[in-house]
Design a protein around this motif. Structure first.
Motif, PDB file in Angstrom:
ATOM      1  N   GLN A   1      44.011  28.542  -4.902  1.00  0.00           N
ATOM      2  CA  GLN A   1      44.918  27.660  -4.168  1.00  0.00           C
ATOM      3  C   GLN A   1      44.279  27.278  -2.830  1.00  0.00           C
ATOM      4  N   VAL A   2      44.075  25.998  -2.633  1.00  0.00           N
ATOM      5  CA  VAL A   2      43.476  25.533  -1.386  1.00  0.00           C
ATOM      6  C   VAL A   2      44.500  25.599  -0.271  1.00  0.00           C
ATOM      7  N   GLN A   3      44.066  26.129   0.855  1.00  0.00           N
ATOM      8  CA  GLN A   3      44.915  26.146   2.053  1.00  0.00           C
ATOM      9  C   GLN A   3      44.153  25.503   3.199  1.00  0.00           C
ATOM     10  N   LEU A   4      44.849  24.659   3.925  1.00  0.00           N
ATOM     11  CA  LEU A   4      44.290  24.002   5.104  1.00  0.00           C
ATOM     12  C   LEU A   4      45.224  24.285   6.272  1.00  0.00           C
ATOM     13  N   VAL A   5      44.679  24.854   7.325  1.00  0.00           N
ATOM     14  CA  VAL A   5      45.495  25.225   8.478  1.00  0.00           C
ATOM     15  C   VAL A   5      44.926  24.566   9.725  1.00  0.00           C
ATOM     16  N   GLU A   6      45.704  23.641  10.289  1.00  0.00           N
ATOM     17  CA  GLU A   6      45.277  22.934  11.496  1.00  0.00           C
ATOM     18  C   GLU A   6      45.702  23.689  12.744  1.00  0.00           C
ATOM     19  N   SER A   7      44.938  23.494  13.795  1.00  0.00           N
ATOM     20  CA  SER A   7      45.286  24.058  15.097  1.00  0.00           C
ATOM     21  C   SER A   7      44.627  23.211  16.175  1.00  0.00           C
ATOM     22  N   GLY A   8      45.058  23.427  17.424  1.00  0.00           N
ATOM     23  CA  GLY A   8      44.422  22.765  18.550  1.00  0.00           C
ATOM     24  C   GLY A   8      45.198  21.623  19.161  1.00  0.00           C
ATOM     25  N   GLY A   9      46.338  21.279  18.578  1.00  0.00           N
ATOM     26  CA  GLY A   9      47.128  20.210  19.148  1.00  0.00           C
ATOM     27  C   GLY A   9      47.776  20.629  20.458  1.00  0.00           C
ATOM     28  N   GLY A  10      48.386  19.655  21.127  1.00  0.00           N
ATOM     29  CA  GLY A  10      49.058  19.962  22.381  1.00  0.00           C
ATOM     30  C   GLY A  10      49.452  18.716  23.125  1.00  0.00           C
ATOM     31  N   LEU A  11      49.913  18.929  24.363  1.00  0.00           N
ATOM     32  CA  LEU A  11      50.333  17.840  25.253  1.00  0.00           C
ATOM     33  C   LEU A  11      49.269  17.664  26.328  1.00  0.00           C
ATOM     34  N   VAL A  12      48.719  16.457  26.412  1.00  0.00           N
ATOM     35  CA  VAL A  12      47.697  16.165  27.407  1.00  0.00           C
ATOM     36  C   VAL A  12      47.986  14.818  28.055  1.00  0.00           C
ATOM     37  N   GLN A  13      47.319  14.558  29.172  1.00  0.00           N
ATOM     38  CA  GLN A  13      47.439  13.267  29.827  1.00  0.00           C
ATOM     39  C   GLN A  13      46.403  12.296  29.266  1.00  0.00           C
ATOM     40  N   ALA A  14      46.690  11.022  29.433  1.00  0.00           N
ATOM     41  CA  ALA A  14      45.741   9.998  28.996  1.00  0.00           C
ATOM     42  C   ALA A  14      44.385  10.222  29.657  1.00  0.00           C
ATOM     43  N   GLY A  15      43.336  10.048  28.855  1.00  0.00           N
ATOM     44  CA  GLY A  15      41.978  10.261  29.335  1.00  0.00           C
ATOM     45  C   GLY A  15      41.430  11.643  29.063  1.00  0.00           C
ATOM     46  N   ALA A  16      42.309  12.565  28.693  1.00  0.00           N
ATOM     47  CA  ALA A  16      41.883  13.940  28.431  1.00  0.00           C
ATOM     48  C   ALA A  16      41.253  14.069  27.040  1.00  0.00           C
ATOM     49  N   SER A  17      40.809  15.277  26.759  1.00  0.00           N
ATOM     50  CA  SER A  17      40.189  15.585  25.464  1.00  0.00           C
ATOM     51  C   SER A  17      40.913  16.738  24.786  1.00  0.00           C
ATOM     52  N   LEU A  18      40.845  16.752  23.477  1.00  0.00           N
ATOM     53  CA  LEU A  18      41.344  17.871  22.665  1.00  0.00           C
ATOM     54  C   LEU A  18      40.397  18.043  21.493  1.00  0.00           C
ATOM     55  N   ARG A  19      40.312  19.279  20.994  1.00  0.00           N
ATOM     56  CA  ARG A  19      39.570  19.509  19.769  1.00  0.00           C
ATOM     57  C   ARG A  19      40.495  20.153  18.749  1.00  0.00           C
ATOM     58  N   LEU A  20      40.674  19.478  17.634  1.00  0.00           N
ATOM     59  CA  LEU A  20      41.460  20.019  16.535  1.00  0.00           C
ATOM     60  C   LEU A  20      40.541  20.764  15.573  1.00  0.00           C
ATOM     61  N   SER A  21      41.085  21.816  14.981  1.00  0.00           N
ATOM     62  CA  SER A  21      40.359  22.580  13.971  1.00  0.00           C
ATOM     63  C   SER A  21      41.175  22.623  12.693  1.00  0.00           C
ATOM     64  N   CYS A  22      40.469  22.692  11.579  1.00  0.00           N
ATOM     65  CA  CYS A  22      41.110  22.832  10.266  1.00  0.00           C
ATOM     66  C   CYS A  22      40.359  23.916   9.510  1.00  0.00           C
ATOM     67  N   ALA A  23      41.003  25.053   9.335  1.00  0.00           N
ATOM     68  CA  ALA A  23      40.413  26.158   8.589  1.00  0.00           C
ATOM     69  C   ALA A  23      40.779  26.015   7.119  1.00  0.00           C
ATOM     70  N   ALA A  24      39.756  25.929   6.277  1.00  0.00           N
ATOM     71  CA  ALA A  24      39.957  25.696   4.855  1.00  0.00           C
ATOM     72  C   ALA A  24      39.627  26.947   4.055  1.00  0.00           C
TER      73      ALA A  24
END
Length: 126
Positions: A1-24
């Motif tokens: 059974q394939v599982q995909l789990v995302e993380s790294g989201g959040g609240l930021v201001q315009a111009g900022a950076s975020l890195r999302l991860s997906c563990a498979a």
């Protein structure tokens, strides 16, 4: 059974950076593509970026090209989405997904993707 789990989201201001991860997990991902999609309230789910697991070639939506970078770490079975210069219109739930039997392809349609994660919220304030 394939599982995909995302993380790294959040609240930021315009111009900022975020890195999302997906563990498979659940299988080997050879001959697959791993994609990121997003869905804003009241809108359809849309393609963001995808990477071919075996060959590393990538494809982006025009709206994120030059701002977002997708990558994969084969040793960790993880896909990343580095998001720079975020805009309020990037606000959405971001989903990771797996397309099977892709060869060296980088599909962009939601119908090409068989497995989906639960999503992670990204909110960009102005």
């Amino acid at each position: 059974q394939v599982q995909l789990v995302e993380s790294g989201g959040g609240l930021v201001q315009a111009g900022a950076s975020l890195r999302l991860s997906c563990a498979a997990s659940g299988r080997t991902f050879s001959n697959c593509a791993m994609g990121w999609f997003r869905q804003a309230p009241g809108k359809e789910r849309e393609f963001v970026a995808t990477v071919n697991w075996d060959y590393g070639n990538t494809y982006y939506a025009d709206s994120v090209k030059a701002r977002f970078t997708i990558s994969r770490d084969i040793t960790r079975n993880t896909v990343y989405l580095q998001m720079n210069s975020l805009k309020p219109e990037d606000t959405a739930v971001y989903y990771c997904a797996t397309a099977m039997s892709t060869g060296w392809g980088t599909p962009a349609g939601t119908g090409n993707y068989r497995y989906w994660g639960q999503g992670t919220q990204v909110t960009v304030s102005s």
